[in-house]
Enzyme design. Structure first.
Site: not given
Length: 525
Positions: A260, A278, A170, A151
């Site tokens: 959530e 979300h 990363d 992503i």
């Protein structure tokens, strides 16, 4: 003919694919747990989204079930250990909604830059506050990516198209892959200092939890805008609110939250804060993609035995499995150990086998090492997709067989190239079944790798073990096993302890003990 139950609402093309591949399918949605238990015994496969809860009780009733397919990434609604114990393969579709999630992150960046939600609310309230909403351009701004995997790389591509400068943090991003993506690989501190916008694209693991902590948020550039469409818990929400209130952070947009559904949050009502429920995967295209992919994967497995994106099963033939599984358990633990201890700036990894291990199929061993290594950073990695993920991130993977005879009848060695040089660990099998660490970073030490552990590098000096034991005892931490290795008397020593309680709270006191060089909590759960 294999039979599959689709128990959650799914694009009709999923059922069509099953039928085209010779699989009988029933679409029965909205069932209670008890109703599902009553019918699940008739099926070889179960295709779900997030509504169906595949509990131990459901699995116990699923006498014929061979595969569970989740159309999407998260499998929190599946008891994977219970499924594994029952011999049921659990699959997901980790890449079906990548574009959708990346586009949502870009959309939230635009919304932050131009204060779109607040401007909309103001205008629809009959106000015309043109001077109140002074935005900023994305062009020529620095975007900081935390996570440059599937992503993140899509976000980078879109941001570069918007003429943004992209920097990325990363641990798996190699210089070659960074060049290919058109981004600059940087340290986390450098990213925080330079980025005008920060987007997060990493799973929630022990190493990424609160990666944007109060301390790291304080390091950000004044006026930074932050977007999180990845996982709740990557950002300290209280600290984020404090940064927004102080105006150090110019804006933040969250699609994910620690809890959530996020029915309440300290961030709600904060100026320049945007929230969505979300929605990262919520597009028509993404829902079609994951439905098609899960049907294709499950049909392949049921009709041909092919395995794709399985979370609990390697690619193995029935003949290989009994002999190689102990080696895979050893390989995964060695990979996990390397991932937890030497995870910065990994560019190369070598998997070497000698003795009896050299006669085996090395691919499952490599997959197990990579799964253990990258599970530290990814909650969707498995022995099947780990090699693909490693290749995608530009990690140079080498497999080496040695005909030589060594100190052990069989040995697996895992070596990684880091910014501090090469680091390697090695392990063997006792009685051809029990995984055992025999060397860590050049120091001979024999230890089981299981459960909670504590790794310490210290100066070999009298009294240290006593002081360590006292410190752990005062913290209420019980030592299970104790393993010691050293290069030379009085030189550098390595301790590996198994412990019965979490040690995070005690780490600062252990680090302050005289002679301690490195302390790390490990988890081989």
């Amino acid at each position: 003919m294999p039979k599959v139950l689709i128990s959650d609402k799914m694009d009709p093309r999923a059922a069509q694919i099953f039928r085209e591949r010779g699989v009988e399918v029933d679409e029965i949605t909205g069932k209670t747990k008890e109703e599902l238990i009553a019918i699940i015994g008739d099926y070889d496969g179960l295709a779900i989204r997030s509504a169906t809860k595949v509990t131990k009780d459901v699995i116990a009733a699923a006498k014929n079930l061979k595969v569970i397919g989740r159309a999407g990434i998260g499998v929190d609604n599946v008891d994977i250990p219970a499924a594994s114990a029952a011999g049921i393969v659990v699959m997901n579709t980790p890449f079906g909604n990548s574009i959708t999630t990346a586009e949502h992150a870009i959309a939230l960046m635009f919304a932050l830059a131009r204060q779109l939600p607040e401007a909309d609310a103001s205008t629809q309230a009959g106000k015309w506050e043109k001077n109140r909403f002074m935005g900023v351009e994305l062009t020529n701004k620095v975007l900081g990516l935390i996570g440059a995997g599937n992503i993140g790389s899509i976000v980078a591509d879109r941001a570069i198209g918007l003429r943004m400068k992209v920097v990325a943090y990363d641990p798996f991003l190699t210089p070659e892959r960074a060049i290919e993506l058109g981004v600059e690989k940087v340290s986390l501190d450098d990213l925080l200092a330079r980025a005008d916008f920060i987007t997060l694209h990493t799973p929630l693991t022990d190493s990424t939890r609160n990666i944007l902590s109060a301390e790291n948020l304080a390091k950000t550039k004044k006026g930074v805008r932050i977007v999180n469409c990845a996982r709740g818990g990557l950002i300290d929400e209280e600290a984020l609110k404090a940064g927004l209130d102080s105006k150090h952070i110019a804006g933040a947009a969250l699609d994910v939250f620690v809890k959530e559904p996020a029915e309440a949050s300290p961030l709600f009502g904060t100026p320049n804060f945007i929230s969505t429920p979300h929605l990262g995967a919520s597009t028509t295209e993404a829902q079609v993609n994951v439905a098609i992919q899960v049907a294709e994967q499950m049909a392949d497995f049921l009709m041909t035995g092919g395995v794709t994106n399985a979370l609990n099963m390697p690619s193995l033939s029935a003949e290989e499995a009994p002999k190689i599984k102990p080696y895979m358990a050893l390989a995964e633990r060695l990979g996990s150990l390397v991932g937890q201890l030497a995870h910065d700036n990994l560019t190369k990894i070598a998997i070497e086998v000698e003795g009896a291990a050299a006669d085996l199929n090395i691919k499952p061993i490599t997959g197990a090492v990579l799964a253990g290594l990258m599970r530290v950073y990814s909650d969707t990695v498995n022995m099947v997709n780990a090699p693909f993920l490693a290749k995608e991130r530009g990690l140079d993977v080498r497999e080496v067989r040695h005909d030589r005879e060594g100190d052990y009848h069989t040995l697996i060695r895992v070596s990684v190239q880091t910014s501090q040089g090469e680091r390697s660990v090695a392990g063997t099998l006792f009685s051809n079944s029990s995984p055992r660490l025999v060397e860590i970073f050049g120091i001979k030490v024999e230890a089981d790798l299981a459960g909670r552990m504590l790794y310490i590098v210290n100066e070999d000096a009298p009294g240290f073990i006593g002081r360590l034991g006292t410190t752990l005892g005062e913290a209420g931490i019980n030592i299970g096993t104790f393993h010691l290795g050293r290069r030379d008397a009085g030189g550098e020593a390595v301790l590996l302890l198994s412990v019965d309680q979490p040690v995070d709270a005690a780490l600062p006191k252990i680090k302050s003990l005289p002679g301690v060089k490195t302390v790390r909590a490990l988890d081989f759960a």
